[in-house]
Scaffold this motif. Structure first.
Motif, PDB file in Angstrom:
ATOM      1  N   HIS A 168       1.139   7.811  10.575  1.00  0.00           N
ATOM      2  CA  HIS A 168       0.650   8.332   9.302  1.00  0.00           C
ATOM      3  C   HIS A 168       1.811   8.859   8.461  1.00  0.00           C
ATOM      4  O   HIS A 168       1.832   8.673   7.223  1.00  0.00           O
ATOM      5  N   MET A 186       3.654   6.012   6.879  1.00  0.00           N
ATOM      6  CA  MET A 186       2.830   5.412   5.827  1.00  0.00           C
ATOM      7  C   MET A 186       3.068   6.070   4.469  1.00  0.00           C
ATOM      8  O   MET A 186       2.924   5.426   3.421  1.00  0.00           O
ATOM      9  N   GLN A 187       3.434   7.354   4.469  1.00  0.00           N
ATOM     10  CA  GLN A 187       3.641   8.062   3.206  1.00  0.00           C
ATOM     11  C   GLN A 187       4.814   7.499   2.414  1.00  0.00           C
ATOM     12  O   GLN A 187       4.937   7.747   1.208  1.00  0.00           O
ATOM     13  N   ARG A 191       5.276   4.350   1.857  1.00  0.00           N
ATOM     14  CA  ARG A 191       4.925   3.022   1.349  1.00  0.00           C
ATOM     15  C   ARG A 191       5.298   2.868  -0.129  1.00  0.00           C
ATOM     16  O   ARG A 191       5.929   1.879  -0.524  1.00  0.00           O
ATOM     17  N   GLU A 228       8.107   0.246  -1.824  1.00  0.00           N
ATOM     18  CA  GLU A 228       7.342  -0.896  -2.310  1.00  0.00           C
ATOM     19  C   GLU A 228       8.260  -2.062  -2.666  1.00  0.00           C
ATOM     20  O   GLU A 228       9.244  -1.894  -3.396  1.00  0.00           O
ATOM     21  N   PHE A 239       4.386  -2.164   7.061  1.00  0.00           N
ATOM     22  CA  PHE A 239       3.166  -1.510   6.587  1.00  0.00           C
ATOM     23  C   PHE A 239       1.907  -2.276   6.981  1.00  0.00           C
ATOM     24  O   PHE A 239       0.835  -1.675   7.150  1.00  0.00           O
ATOM     25  N   ASP A 240       2.021  -3.579   7.182  1.00  0.00           N
ATOM     26  CA  ASP A 240       0.887  -4.329   7.727  1.00  0.00           C
ATOM     27  C   ASP A 240       0.572  -3.844   9.135  1.00  0.00           C
ATOM     28  O   ASP A 240      -0.604  -3.661   9.498  1.00  0.00           O
ATOM     29  N   LEU A 270       1.341  -0.867  10.365  1.00  0.00           N
ATOM     30  CA  LEU A 270       0.861   0.512  10.286  1.00  0.00           C
ATOM     31  C   LEU A 270      -0.599   0.578   9.863  1.00  0.00           C
ATOM     32  O   LEU A 270      -1.359   1.446  10.327  1.00  0.00           O
ATOM     33  N   ASP A 271      -1.009  -0.325   8.986  1.00  0.00           N
ATOM     34  CA  ASP A 271      -2.395  -0.326   8.524  1.00  0.00           C
ATOM     35  C   ASP A 271      -3.377  -0.541   9.665  1.00  0.00           C
ATOM     36  O   ASP A 271      -4.559  -0.169   9.556  1.00  0.00           O
ATOM     37  N   ARG A 272      -2.933  -1.144  10.749  1.00  0.00           N
ATOM     38  CA  ARG A 272      -3.826  -1.478  11.861  1.00  0.00           C
ATOM     39  C   ARG A 272      -3.746  -0.478  13.019  1.00  0.00           C
ATOM     40  O   ARG A 272      -4.426  -0.658  14.036  1.00  0.00           O
ATOM     41  N   TYR A 318      -2.391   9.076  14.925  1.00  0.00           N
ATOM     42  CA  TYR A 318      -1.936   7.713  14.663  1.00  0.00           C
ATOM     43  C   TYR A 318      -0.479   7.601  15.140  1.00  0.00           C
ATOM     44  O   TYR A 318       0.434   8.116  14.499  1.00  0.00           O
TER      45      TYR A 318
END
Length: 455
Positions: free
Chosen positions: A82, A85-86, A88, A92, A183-184, A186-188, A198
């Motif tokens: 998590h 993820m911050q 991202r 970008e 990030f793909d 991490l999304d899962r 997480y």
């Protein structure tokens, strides 16, 4: 072929409750600078293209400290995945390699991070490279589950079986990940685990399930010390100090008792410098060649030129500039002052907001009176001047070249070059006075004793 770019995400949102401090954990100093800056300096030495620091709410001080590197906030602390993820938004469109580092693990070296990048860019092109190590006590560290040279998964100690806990190769938490996939993955990541968090470590299993390779680079346990308490901070400081001392000696300095000399991250020491025991270098100190530093000195934001001698028990405060071949002796304090080449300030003296000219000689007990309770003022002592012992120079005042100030003087006005200044009460002699005084006092004492006996 274009160079693969590198980014770093530094996780620094931890509360650090075991530090028992109002200061965020990553702000606690190591070799004179915050831990997080220690790590960022390593990242900068590696030549990363971008670095993002993840902080928690109310950590504005961390943001100011790490600037110009940007920060992102992890409002809810829901685990390491998590936290990453911050970043991202800040990353970008970035498709290079992403290093995930920890602000409370400041001892990792550029060489180790380079090995991780080399592995990530090697023939196998692993999606995730994990930095592993083999501690003497694996304890609560996550275990790295290997299949030959391939990393299959990372199992947290709280979720591990007895068989998995027997594995000695442990997870440091440091990773190098393909930025195009980070990030793909991490999304899962889910939170179905003992802590309900997480875990970043889950991206290894996810990558393997996608048929992607994962790898491990092993590092030294010393580099991967995490700092979560004051005691662990002391251990990290000892490691960092040992590195600095070794570097100083490798570069040509002699440390008589290395374990008693404390250096800062930016201390610069020249060749053929001799440092006696119990010397402390605060931040911002530069020492030239052929300098002798005697024991029990303390330096901060100062410069010592070639061939100077300092100490013992000298204190050089910010702005002290000791010239070539100058002598600064025992119990001397210098602050925001230039001591020019060949000058001598040998004992029991305070020189502040001043210039001491070349080859001037400052007698014992001399002070520059530079502060009136509101403002600071300058004292200028000319080349070749001689200031007698126990003199007070009341700034602003100028002592000309070659002038002499008599011992015990309080100088409040400028002294011309080559002049003698005497500013003290005139001595008187009264023959026989001391003897008569003793007789009178003895008689007075005897009379009081007789009075007590009569009572």
């Amino acid at each position: 072929m274009s160079k693969t770019k590198t980014a770093a995400v530094v996780l620094a949102a931890g509360m650090g409750t075991r530090m028992k401090s109002a200061l965020p954990k990553v702000m606690h100093p190591l070799t004179g600078r915050p831990m997080v800056n220690h790590l960022l300096s390593t990242v900068e030495a590696l030549g990363v293209d971008e670095a993002v620091v993840v902080v928690g709410p109310g950590m504005e001080a961390v943001g100011r400290t790490v600037a110009p590197h940007p920060t992102v906030e992890q409002a809810d602390r829901l685990g390491t995945a998590h936290a990453v993820m911050q970043a991202r938004g800040a990353l970008e469109g970035f498709d290079g390699d992403v290093l995930v580092l920890y602000g409370d693990t400041p001892l990792i070296t550029p060489e180790t991070l380079s090995k991780m990048l080399e592995a990530r860019r090697g023939p196998a092109r692993p999606a995730v490279v994990v930095l592993g190590f083999r501690p003497d006590d694996p304890g609560s560290y996550g275990r790295l589950m290997m299949d030959g040279d391939s990393l299959e998964s990372i199992v947290e100690a709280k979720d591990a079986t007895a068989e998995q806990l027997a594995v000695s190769l442990c997870n440091s938490g440091v990773m190098c990940v393909d930025g195009a996939r980070l990030f793909d993955l991490l999304d899962r990541v889910g939170n179905d685990n003992a802590k309900g968090e997480y875990y970043l470590t889950d991206i290894v299993a996810l990558a393997r399930a996608d048929g992607l390779a994962c790898a491990v680079v092993e590092g030294a346990e010393e580099e991967l010390l995490g700092v979560n308490s004051r005691a662990e901070l002391a251990v990290a400081e000892a490691v960092a100090q040992a590195r600095l001392r070794t570097a100083a000696m490798d570069n040509g300095a002699t440390l008589i008792a290395p374990e008693t000399v404390f250096l800062s991250h930016d201390t610069v020491i020249g060749r053929d410098v001799v440092i006696q025991p119990h010397v402390t270098f605060g931040p911002g100190v530069t020492v030239g060649d052929h300098v002798e530093i005697k024991g029990f000195c303390h330096f901060e934001q100062c410069t010592i030129a070639d061939g100077a001698t300092v100490g013992p028990y000298a204190r050089l405060r910010p702005g002290a500039d000791v010239g070539e071949g100058a002598h600064i002796g025992n119990f001397v304090e210098i602050k925001k002052a230039v001591v020019e080449p060949g000058a001598k300030v040998n004992h029991l003296t305070y020189i502040g907001d001043a210039r001491v000219g070349a080859k001037a000689n400052i007698g014992a007990g001399t002070i520059t009176c530079n502060y009136d309770g509101f403002m600071k003022y300058n004292t200028d002592i000319g080349a070749g001047a001689f200031i007698g012992s126990n003199s007070a120079l009341v700034a602003p005042v100028k002592i000309g070249d070659g002038a002499i100030v008599a011992a015990g003087s309080v100088v409040t006005r400028d002294v011309e070059p080559d002049a003698l200044a005497v500013a003290r009460g005139r001595q008187e002699a009264r023959p026989g006075w001391a003897g008569r005084f003793r007789q009178r006092m003895a008689a007075l004492k005897a009379g009081k004793s007789n009075d007590k006996k009569g009572a």
